[in-house]
Design a protein around this motif. Structure first.
Motif, PDB file in Angstrom:
ATOM      1  N   ARG A 152       0.853  -1.198   0.000  1.00 20.06           N
ATOM      2  CA  ARG A 152       0.000   0.000   0.000  1.00 20.06           C
ATOM      3  C   ARG A 152       0.891   1.252   0.000  1.00 20.06           C
ATOM      4  O   ARG A 152       0.614   2.211  -0.730  1.00 20.06           O
ATOM      5  CB  ARG A 152      -0.933  -0.009   1.204  1.00 20.06           C
TER       6      ARG A 152
ATOM      7  N   TYR B 177     -12.941  11.837  -0.346  1.00 15.40           N
ATOM      8  CA  TYR B 177     -12.363  12.381   0.899  1.00 15.40           C
ATOM      9  C   TYR B 177     -13.306  13.387   1.549  1.00 15.40           C
ATOM     10  O   TYR B 177     -12.883  14.337   2.168  1.00 15.40           O
ATOM     11  CB  TYR B 177     -10.997  13.007   0.612  1.00 15.40           C
TER      12      TYR B 177
ATOM     13  N   ASP C 252     -13.106  12.461   9.832  1.00 17.66           N
ATOM     14  CA  ASP C 252     -12.632  11.108  10.144  1.00 17.66           C
ATOM     15  C   ASP C 252     -11.106  11.102  10.154  1.00 17.66           C
ATOM     16  O   ASP C 252     -10.488  10.993   9.114  1.00 17.66           O
ATOM     17  CB  ASP C 252     -13.162  10.165   9.042  1.00 17.66           C
ATOM     18  N   PHE C 253     -10.496  11.275  11.310  1.00 15.16           N
ATOM     19  CA  PHE C 253      -9.028  11.280  11.355  1.00 15.16           C
ATOM     20  C   PHE C 253      -8.510   9.854  11.478  1.00 15.16           C
ATOM     21  O   PHE C 253      -8.906   9.125  12.379  1.00 15.16           O
ATOM     22  CB  PHE C 253      -8.526  12.116  12.541  1.00 15.16           C
ATOM     23  N   ILE C 254      -7.650   9.446  10.533  1.00 15.31           N
ATOM     24  CA  ILE C 254      -7.078   8.100  10.616  1.00 15.31           C
ATOM     25  C   ILE C 254      -5.610   8.197  10.991  1.00 15.31           C
ATOM     26  O   ILE C 254      -5.120   7.510  11.874  1.00 15.31           O
ATOM     27  CB  ILE C 254      -7.271   7.372   9.263  1.00 15.31           C
ATOM     28  N   SER C 255      -4.883   9.068  10.307  1.00 13.56           N
ATOM     29  CA  SER C 255      -3.465   9.286  10.659  1.00 13.56           C
ATOM     30  C   SER C 255      -3.004  10.565   9.969  1.00 13.56           C
ATOM     31  O   SER C 255      -3.659  11.055   9.046  1.00 13.56           O
ATOM     32  CB  SER C 255      -2.620   8.117  10.135  1.00 13.56           C
TER      33      SER C 255
ATOM     34  N   TYR D  49      -0.470  10.841   8.115  1.00 16.20           N
ATOM     35  CA  TYR D  49      -0.124  10.425   6.730  1.00 16.20           C
ATOM     36  C   TYR D  49      -1.381  10.447   5.855  1.00 16.20           C
ATOM     37  O   TYR D  49      -1.407  11.030   4.773  1.00 16.20           O
ATOM     38  CB  TYR D  49       0.469   9.024   6.773  1.00 16.20           C
ATOM     39  N   ASN D  50      -2.455   9.829   6.353  1.00 13.79           N
ATOM     40  CA  ASN D  50      -3.689   9.696   5.583  1.00 13.79           C
ATOM     41  C   ASN D  50      -4.274  11.070   5.258  1.00 13.79           C
ATOM     42  O   ASN D  50      -4.614  11.365   4.108  1.00 13.79           O
ATOM     43  CB  ASN D  50      -4.677   8.862   6.426  1.00 13.79           C
TER      44      ASN D  50
ATOM     45  N   MET E 287      -1.913  13.025   2.776  1.00 13.33           N
ATOM     46  CA  MET E 287      -1.994  12.533   1.387  1.00 13.33           C
ATOM     47  C   MET E 287      -3.322  12.938   0.750  1.00 13.33           C
ATOM     48  O   MET E 287      -3.372  13.303  -0.433  1.00 13.33           O
ATOM     49  CB  MET E 287      -1.835  11.012   1.367  1.00 13.33           C
ATOM     50  N   LYS E 288      -4.405  12.915   1.531  1.00  9.34           N
ATOM     51  CA  LYS E 288      -5.712  13.309   0.968  1.00  9.34           C
ATOM     52  C   LYS E 288      -5.664  14.770   0.522  1.00  9.34           C
ATOM     53  O   LYS E 288      -6.119  15.118  -0.572  1.00  9.34           O
ATOM     54  CB  LYS E 288      -6.811  13.117   2.021  1.00  9.34           C
TER      55      LYS E 288
ATOM     56  N   PHE F  89      -3.577  15.039  -2.674  1.00  9.95           N
ATOM     57  CA  PHE F  89      -4.293  14.541  -3.864  1.00  9.95           C
ATOM     58  C   PHE F  89      -5.372  15.530  -4.304  1.00  9.95           C
ATOM     59  O   PHE F  89      -5.504  15.840  -5.492  1.00  9.95           O
ATOM     60  CB  PHE F  89      -4.909  13.178  -3.581  1.00  9.95           C
TER      61      PHE F  89
ATOM     62  N   TRP G 246     -18.503   7.522  -1.578  1.00  9.32           N
ATOM     63  CA  TRP G 246     -17.242   6.771  -1.577  1.00  9.32           C
ATOM     64  C   TRP G 246     -17.266   5.730  -2.701  1.00  9.32           C
ATOM     65  O   TRP G 246     -16.322   5.649  -3.508  1.00  9.32           O
ATOM     66  CB  TRP G 246     -17.043   6.063  -0.224  1.00  9.32           C
TER      67      TRP G 246
ATOM     68  N   TYR H 121      -2.015  -1.713  -5.223  1.00  7.12           N
ATOM     69  CA  TYR H 121      -3.102  -1.811  -4.235  1.00  7.12           C
ATOM     70  C   TYR H 121      -3.729  -3.196  -4.254  1.00  7.12           C
ATOM     71  O   TYR H 121      -4.164  -3.693  -3.213  1.00  7.12           O
ATOM     72  CB  TYR H 121      -4.157  -0.733  -4.517  1.00  7.12           C
TER      73      TYR H 121
END
Lengths: 10, 215
Positions: B5, B48, B54-57, B59-60, B63-64, B67, B122, B164
């Protein structure tokens, strides 16, 4: 990273 | 997070950087489909929507934002920047991409994880991303010779979703309840659409010749 959260991928 | 990933995300980021380099260095978007760029901007905006909720990290989230910002910047460049706009070939970029948007949204209304606003958007973004490259591939076939940076852009963009798929296989094997049918099936379809491009890209690399897609 909170794995397992539903949409944890980009 | 697994190596497949991470490699996929980095390859995706690389494809965007290569495209930005091509547009910035040559001040031209010849051979680049504006419609594909617009579809990708819609993909990221639809996928997104949970960016702030919605916090995941780090990094996530980072990157969102990258993009979304880069896809909007590229569309802005091709539509507004006077130098780049002049090089856009609207007579070649004629794919009716609004049909792809309509079909993907319709499919998302029927096929989704949960019938909620976020989940439908989504799923819509997943289906739309699978077909978003079509205007670009059609443009490459029409425009004959493909410049190196544009070819590399499409190659990395196709490769990221292939990585992926390895990520989904890995997660399926290592995580007990991992199932992502929508993303998996759509990702396989998306990567399959690049099959002939990958073939001609490999041939051009092996023969060290110019990349040329048959009309």
């Amino acid at each position: 990273i909170v794995e397992g959260k539903y949409h944890d991928e980009l | 997070m697994n190596i497949f990933r991470l490699a996929g995300d980095m390859t995706h980021l690389l494809s965007i950087l290569v495209l930005l380099l091509k547009i910035y260095a040559t001040k031209s978007c010849s051979g680049v489909s504006r419609k594909t760029q617009e579809l990708y901007a819609i993909v990221f905006l639809a996928r997104y929507l949970d960016l702030f909720t919605d916090f995941i990290s780090v990094y996530n989230t980072f990157m969102k934002i990258v993009f979304i910002a880069s896809s909007l910047a590229i569309v802005w460049c091709i539509r507004v920047h006077p130098m780049v706009k002049r090089s856009y070939d609207k007579d070649l970029d004629t794919f009716r991409h609004y049909l792809l948007v309509a079909a993907s949204f319709l499919l998302a209304l029927f096929l989704h994880e949960k019938f909620t606003f976020l989940e439908i958007f989504w799923a819509f973004s997943i289906y739309l991303e699978a077909v978003a490259i079509l205007p670009q591939l059609v443009l490459l076939q029409r425009s004959g010779n493909v410049d190196n940076l544009t070819g590399q852009y499409v190659f990395f963009l196709g490769a990221y979703r292939g990585l992926y798929i390895l990520n989904w296989i890995y997660r399926y094997l290592t995580e007990p309840r991992f199932t992502r049918w929508i993303a998996c099936v759509s990702g396989v379809v998306q990567t399959a659409l690049y099959a002939d491009f990958f073939y001609y890209y490999f041939i051009s690399w092996k023969n060290n010749s110019k990349l040329k897609l048959p009309a």
